[in-house]
Design a protein around this motif. Structure first.
Motif, PDB file in Angstrom:
ATOM      1  N   VAL A 168      -4.764   6.267   4.476  1.00  0.00           N
ATOM      2  CA  VAL A 168      -4.565   7.414   4.009  1.00  0.00           C
ATOM      3  C   VAL A 168      -5.758   8.248   4.746  1.00  0.00           C
ATOM      4  CG1 VAL A 168      -6.041   8.803   1.703  1.00  0.00           C
ATOM      5  CG2 VAL A 168      -4.784   6.216   1.589  1.00  0.00           C
ATOM      6  N   ASN A 169      -6.752   8.479   5.176  1.00  0.00           N
ATOM      7  CA  ASN A 169      -7.537   8.992   6.055  1.00  0.00           C
ATOM      8  C   ASN A 169      -8.034   8.222   7.221  1.00  0.00           C
ATOM      9  OD1 ASN A 169      -9.555   7.087   5.426  1.00  0.00           O
ATOM     10  ND2 ASN A 169     -10.936   8.962   4.842  1.00  0.00           N
ATOM     11  N   GLN A 170      -7.603   7.060   7.897  1.00  0.00           N
ATOM     12  CA  GLN A 170      -7.567   6.216   9.078  1.00  0.00           C
ATOM     13  C   GLN A 170      -8.579   5.857   9.169  1.00  0.00           C
ATOM     14  OE1 GLN A 170      -5.587   9.304   9.273  1.00  0.00           O
ATOM     15  NE2 GLN A 170      -4.367   7.849   8.453  1.00  0.00           N
ATOM     16  N   VAL A 171      -9.873   5.738   7.702  1.00  0.00           N
ATOM     17  CA  VAL A 171     -10.691   5.124   8.426  1.00  0.00           C
ATOM     18  C   VAL A 171     -11.079   3.383   7.562  1.00  0.00           C
ATOM     19  CG1 VAL A 171     -13.394   5.575   7.420  1.00  0.00           C
ATOM     20  CG2 VAL A 171     -12.429   7.520   7.999  1.00  0.00           C
ATOM     21  N   ALA A 172     -10.994   1.995   9.130  1.00  0.00           N
ATOM     22  CA  ALA A 172     -10.449   1.762   8.544  1.00  0.00           C
ATOM     23  C   ALA A 172     -11.956   0.616   7.529  1.00  0.00           C
ATOM     24  CB  ALA A 172     -10.248   1.266  10.438  1.00  0.00           C
ATOM     25  N   GLY A 173     -10.849  -0.241   7.254  1.00  0.00           N
ATOM     26  CA  GLY A 173     -11.975  -1.741   6.260  1.00  0.00           C
ATOM     27  C   GLY A 173     -11.825  -2.662   7.866  1.00  0.00           C
ATOM     28  N   ALA A 174     -12.605  -3.368   7.443  1.00  0.00           N
ATOM     29  CA  ALA A 174     -13.209  -4.862   8.016  1.00  0.00           C
ATOM     30  C   ALA A 174     -13.285  -6.278   7.470  1.00  0.00           C
ATOM     31  CB  ALA A 174     -14.625  -5.171   8.475  1.00  0.00           C
ATOM     32  N   ALA A 175     -12.076  -7.024   8.819  1.00  0.00           N
ATOM     33  CA  ALA A 175     -12.079  -7.752   8.070  1.00  0.00           C
ATOM     34  C   ALA A 175     -12.356  -9.698   8.899  1.00  0.00           C
ATOM     35  CB  ALA A 175     -10.425  -8.631   8.281  1.00  0.00           C
ATOM     36  N   ILE A 176     -13.438 -10.132   8.255  1.00  0.00           N
ATOM     37  CA  ILE A 176     -13.820 -11.298   9.375  1.00  0.00           C
ATOM     38  C   ILE A 176     -14.324 -12.552   7.678  1.00  0.00           C
ATOM     39  CG2 ILE A 176     -16.218  -9.972   8.288  1.00  0.00           C
ATOM     40  CD1 ILE A 176     -17.312 -10.844  11.551  1.00  0.00           C
ATOM     41  N   ALA A 177     -14.087 -13.838   9.120  1.00  0.00           N
ATOM     42  CA  ALA A 177     -14.322 -14.599   8.078  1.00  0.00           C
ATOM     43  C   ALA A 177     -13.340 -14.634   6.499  1.00  0.00           C
ATOM     44  CB  ALA A 177     -15.450 -14.834   7.665  1.00  0.00           C
TER      45      ALA A 177
ATOM     46  N   PHE B  68     -11.707   3.536  -3.360  1.00  0.00           N
ATOM     47  CA  PHE B  68     -11.463   4.984  -3.824  1.00  0.00           C
ATOM     48  C   PHE B  68      -9.890   3.962  -3.802  1.00  0.00           C
ATOM     49  CE2 PHE B  68     -14.065   7.592  -1.165  1.00  0.00           C
ATOM     50  CZ  PHE B  68     -13.975   8.197  -2.136  1.00  0.00           C
ATOM     51  N   PRO B  69      -9.584   4.449  -4.986  1.00  0.00           N
ATOM     52  CA  PRO B  69      -7.981   2.728  -5.256  1.00  0.00           C
ATOM     53  C   PRO B  69      -7.061   3.701  -3.988  1.00  0.00           C
ATOM     54  CG  PRO B  69      -8.925   3.896  -7.162  1.00  0.00           C
ATOM     55  CD  PRO B  69     -10.005   4.589  -6.050  1.00  0.00           C
ATOM     56  N   THR B  70      -6.460   4.657  -3.987  1.00  0.00           N
ATOM     57  CA  THR B  70      -5.680   5.151  -3.270  1.00  0.00           C
ATOM     58  C   THR B  70      -5.976   4.812  -2.106  1.00  0.00           C
ATOM     59  OG1 THR B  70      -6.398   7.361  -3.071  1.00  0.00           O
ATOM     60  CG2 THR B  70      -4.629   7.067  -4.952  1.00  0.00           C
ATOM     61  N   MET B  71      -6.634   4.347  -1.861  1.00  0.00           N
ATOM     62  CA  MET B  71      -6.750   3.572  -0.201  1.00  0.00           C
ATOM     63  C   MET B  71      -7.293   2.310  -0.250  1.00  0.00           C
ATOM     64  SD  MET B  71     -10.138   5.938   1.774  1.00  0.00           S
ATOM     65  CE  MET B  71      -9.872   7.763   1.277  1.00  0.00           C
ATOM     66  N   ALA B  72      -7.812   1.701  -1.458  1.00  0.00           N
ATOM     67  CA  ALA B  72      -7.827   0.575  -1.220  1.00  0.00           C
ATOM     68  C   ALA B  72      -6.528  -0.348  -1.683  1.00  0.00           C
ATOM     69  CB  ALA B  72      -8.874  -0.434  -2.447  1.00  0.00           C
ATOM     70  N   TRP B  73      -5.863  -0.013  -2.149  1.00  0.00           N
ATOM     71  CA  TRP B  73      -4.491  -0.689  -2.957  1.00  0.00           C
ATOM     72  C   TRP B  73      -3.574  -1.009  -2.089  1.00  0.00           C
ATOM     73  CZ3 TRP B  73      -4.066   1.973  -8.146  1.00  0.00           C
ATOM     74  CH2 TRP B  73      -5.214   1.583  -8.839  1.00  0.00           C
ATOM     75  N   PRO B  74      -3.281   0.002  -0.839  1.00  0.00           N
ATOM     76  CA  PRO B  74      -1.845  -0.522   0.095  1.00  0.00           C
ATOM     77  C   PRO B  74      -3.357  -1.018   1.170  1.00  0.00           C
ATOM     78  CG  PRO B  74      -3.279   2.110   0.239  1.00  0.00           C
ATOM     79  CD  PRO B  74      -3.121   1.515  -1.168  1.00  0.00           C
ATOM     80  N   MET B  75      -3.666  -1.172   1.395  1.00  0.00           N
ATOM     81  CA  MET B  75      -4.862  -1.880   2.668  1.00  0.00           C
ATOM     82  C   MET B  75      -4.985  -3.706   1.727  1.00  0.00           C
ATOM     83  SD  MET B  75      -7.792   0.940   3.132  1.00  0.00           S
ATOM     84  CE  MET B  75      -8.399   0.098   4.294  1.00  0.00           C
ATOM     85  N   VAL B  76      -5.087  -4.280   0.868  1.00  0.00           N
ATOM     86  CA  VAL B  76      -5.239  -4.540  -0.153  1.00  0.00           C
ATOM     87  C   VAL B  76      -3.072  -5.453   0.174  1.00  0.00           C
ATOM     88  CG1 VAL B  76      -4.269  -6.387  -2.123  1.00  0.00           C
ATOM     89  CG2 VAL B  76      -6.416  -4.662  -1.955  1.00  0.00           C
ATOM     90  N   GLU B  77      -2.188  -4.795   0.501  1.00  0.00           N
ATOM     91  CA  GLU B  77      -0.735  -5.163   0.607  1.00  0.00           C
ATOM     92  C   GLU B  77      -0.729  -5.278   2.314  1.00  0.00           C
ATOM     93  OE1 GLU B  77       1.158  -1.989  -0.486  1.00  0.00           O
ATOM     94  OE2 GLU B  77       0.567  -2.357  -3.168  1.00  0.00           O
ATOM     95  N   TRP B  78      -1.312  -4.403   2.420  1.00  0.00           N
ATOM     96  CA  TRP B  78      -1.139  -4.767   3.793  1.00  0.00           C
ATOM     97  C   TRP B  78      -1.931  -5.968   4.790  1.00  0.00           C
ATOM     98  CZ3 TRP B  78      -4.931  -5.749   8.441  1.00  0.00           C
ATOM     99  CH2 TRP B  78      -3.845  -5.694   9.439  1.00  0.00           C
TER     100      TRP B  78
END
Length: 253
Positions: free
Chosen positions: A129-138, A146-156
């Motif tokens: 949505v806005n290219q501000v990334a989330g983080a993955a570790i451990a 924001f749901p519109t951002m979080a849900w496609p990120m969950v799928e990814w």
């Protein structure tokens, strides 16, 4: 197949200023890929609470999807809390920083760039949505609120880090004019014979689907075992004289 814990973070949820939308959406995405949800927790924007919770989930080696608290405002503590629980510093993640700089240019500084500060060693979860990334570790995944951002990120992240499992089959049987207390022995027989299945009993005094008092029994797991178990349950209850809501013995959503 993996089992997940979901954390929904934000004082706005706990105060009622916002209504959570994440639970149902993330559950659907997990189940569609053959994963399960073990628990969901609503947490405040409080550093000590978040650190303690992350320490527990890290010690238990849980798979955690966290939504909220990764912005650049003074009430966003999630990234720092996970870093503290991991006993590592917050560090500017080069890929995340580059994306923020590309998106905002000079306006990335001095505040927006802080959203690229992740626990040391973290990789990014792309935000379409806005290219501000989330983080993955451990096995912990930090996503925006924001749901519109979080849900496609969950799928990814599910497609990137996990192999889809086999979706469990659920079979249900609705028994009319029954009381749970009278059927404990029958329920126990199902649990004893098919311990690998998930069994549930949901009594009701009536609802729009069935105005009579009833109990909905469900078993979930392997397709053959689920069918065999529900057939056994229906046979036992039929012998006791109980009637069923039709159609009985059909798959449930």
């Amino acid at each position: 197949m993996a089992q997940f814990t979901v954390l929904i973070i934000g004082d706005e949820i706990l105060s009622g200023r916002r209504v959570d939308q994440h639970f149902a959406a993330i559950l659907q995405r997990l189940q569609s890929r053959g994963h399960t949800l073990s628990s969901v927790h609503y947490l405040p924007d409080d550093p000590a609470t978040l650190i303690a919770h992350f320490q527990r989930t890290l010690a238990e080696k849980r798979h955690v999807i966290s939504c909220g608290g990764i912005g650049a405002t003074p009430d966003d503590f999630t990234r720092a809390a996970l870093a503290s629980a991991l006993n590592v510093p917050l560090q500017l993640q080069p890929q995340a920083a580059a994306l923020i700089e590309q998106r905002f240019g000079d306006d990335a500084y001095p505040h927006r760039i802080k959203m690229a500060e992740f626990p040391q060693g973290a990789s990014i979860i792309p935000n379409p949505v806005n290219q501000v990334a989330g983080a993955a570790i451990a096995q912990h995944y930090l996503l925006p609120g924001f749901p519109t951002m979080a849900w496609p990120m969950v799928e990814w992240l599910l497609d990137q880090y996990y192999t889809a499992g086999t979706m469990a089959t659920r079979r249900s049987l609705t028994v009319l004019d029954a009381k749970e207390g009278d059927l404990i022995d029958v329920m126990q027989a199902v649990v004893d014979q098919w311990p690998q299945l998930t069994f549930s009993s949901l009594p009701s005094f009536g609802n729009p689907h069935c105005q009579q008092a009833h109990i909905e029994f469900s078993v979930q797991g392997d397709t053959h075992d689920s069918q065999t178990a529900i057939d056994f349950l229906q046979q036992q209850l039929s012998q006791l004289g109980y009637l069923f809501l039709e159609p009985a013995n059909m798959p449930s959503d």
